[in-house]
Enzyme design. Sequence first.
Site, PDB file in Angstrom:
ATOM      1  N   CYS A 121       8.264   7.345  -7.397  1.00 17.50           N
ATOM      2  CA  CYS A 121       8.681   7.182  -6.002  1.00 17.50           C
ATOM      3  C   CYS A 121       9.556   8.328  -5.484  1.00 17.50           C
ATOM      4  CB  CYS A 121       9.401   5.844  -5.835  1.00 17.50           C
ATOM      5  SG  CYS A 121       8.337   4.453  -6.256  1.00 17.50           S
ATOM      6  N   HIS A 269      12.329   6.721   0.780  1.00 16.08           N
ATOM      7  CA  HIS A 269      11.163   6.148   0.104  1.00 16.08           C
ATOM      8  C   HIS A 269      10.998   4.706   0.573  1.00 16.08           C
ATOM      9  CE1 HIS A 269       8.592   4.293  -2.738  1.00 16.08           C
ATOM     10  NE2 HIS A 269       9.565   3.643  -3.350  1.00 16.08           N
ATOM     11  N   ASN A 300       4.482  -0.719  -0.925  1.00 21.04           N
ATOM     12  CA  ASN A 300       5.229   0.401  -1.499  1.00 21.04           C
ATOM     13  C   ASN A 300       4.217   1.389  -2.093  1.00 21.04           C
ATOM     14  OD1 ASN A 300       6.506   2.109  -3.365  1.00 21.04           O
ATOM     15  ND2 ASN A 300       8.032   0.580  -3.940  1.00 21.04           N
TER      16      ASN A 300
END
Lengths: 355, 75
Positions: A121, A269, A300
């Site tokens: 990430c 993020h 995500n």
Amino acid sequence: MYSVLSHIRIAGLAVTTGSVERDYVQDGLAAGIDRATLERTGKVVGLRKRLVVAAGVTALDLCADAATRLISEMGIDATSIDAVVFVTQSPDHSQPNNGSLLHGRLGLSKSAPAFELSMGCSGWVFGLQQAALLCAHGGAARVLLCSGDTLSQLTNPGDRATDPLFGDAGSATIVEKTGRSAPFHFVLGADGAGSASIIVPAGGARQPASTATRLETVDAEGNRHHAENLRMNGAEVFNFTLREVPDAVNAVLKHAAWMPADVDALVLHQANRFIISTVGRKCGFPADKTPMDIVEKYGNQSSASIPCALIDALGGRLESGTLKVVACGFGVGLSWGAFAGEVGPLAIAPVKSYA
Amino acid sequence: MTTPHQATFFLELEASLADCPAGGLHMELRFREQPWWDSLAALTLLAVFDTTFGKPLPVEEFMKCETLADICRLA
């Protein structure tokens, strides 16, 4: 680690998502969870819809699609790309790396090196720093950065703490050497002592995949998983984020000599709405400067989430003008990377699902 | 005796937790046994602790806490 690189620009962005839509509430109802709980959690955490890949589609496919669309949108020749940086933790093979595979698919020049960073990430910022470094000091004039993952293939559908969070996406970013002098600032960091907080325990050299590593267990909360699944300690990861991200954002702001009021957008993020709103507030940024609805649209997206947020939330403004952007990725490693720089005008190939 | 910081912690926590009854938080409350306690409530508590006391609540210690007094002792 702090670095400043100048005479670079982000020339283009593209994101391709998975094509299979999953609905948080419907999936939860099917798993036996009551609607009120699902709706409350979904609203606070920002879980509604996510797009995952169909069987057989990989991060390489998504990134290749994004790169092809971006090259077409920019009207450039693929052979003008001087290097490829591929960021992923879900590569097609342990060898060769996805960078080499993408190089072959796009028909790039043999003088263009292609390599991979194994980052999650936080990876887009790490990849951007590498691409900028290649342009500023590495002899490249144009670098293709691709970042993305298909984490839905690593989570266990029976793990309600992890599986509903993730969508699949691949991004393409073109970074170019330019006469512009506005510098790019980077603050990169790691905390390897926390590496067990986000981990796929088996499937690598330490614990090779086997029948035994695919035996499911049920944890105290009733979540099912096996050793080849992605596991995440949510509380530890949340604390890590609260501890490290505001410091990284403040450090990169200080290097850029910017205050939050000077910045057009803080693009974190896109882990989930709860984390972004909490961390954004702690960084001193108002909610209207902090995009946070990517997760409820796409899930995500690991290292593709920041470019997706740049396109989805700021795309129109970035196509026509210049924005002062601070971005911060954080996650597996544990690792974090913060960026501050002027972005735009640039070319955008819109967010599109893989066909 | 509740300190001003602890009082703020209770107020912020109550405001942030869904389904927590007004005035329902007190030092001896065994929070893990409450109907509103879930993983989201745990993250909310971690966030409010960090904001109120200016430091993260260590997760390993947090897992051993049974009452809100146990939590406040880690501030």
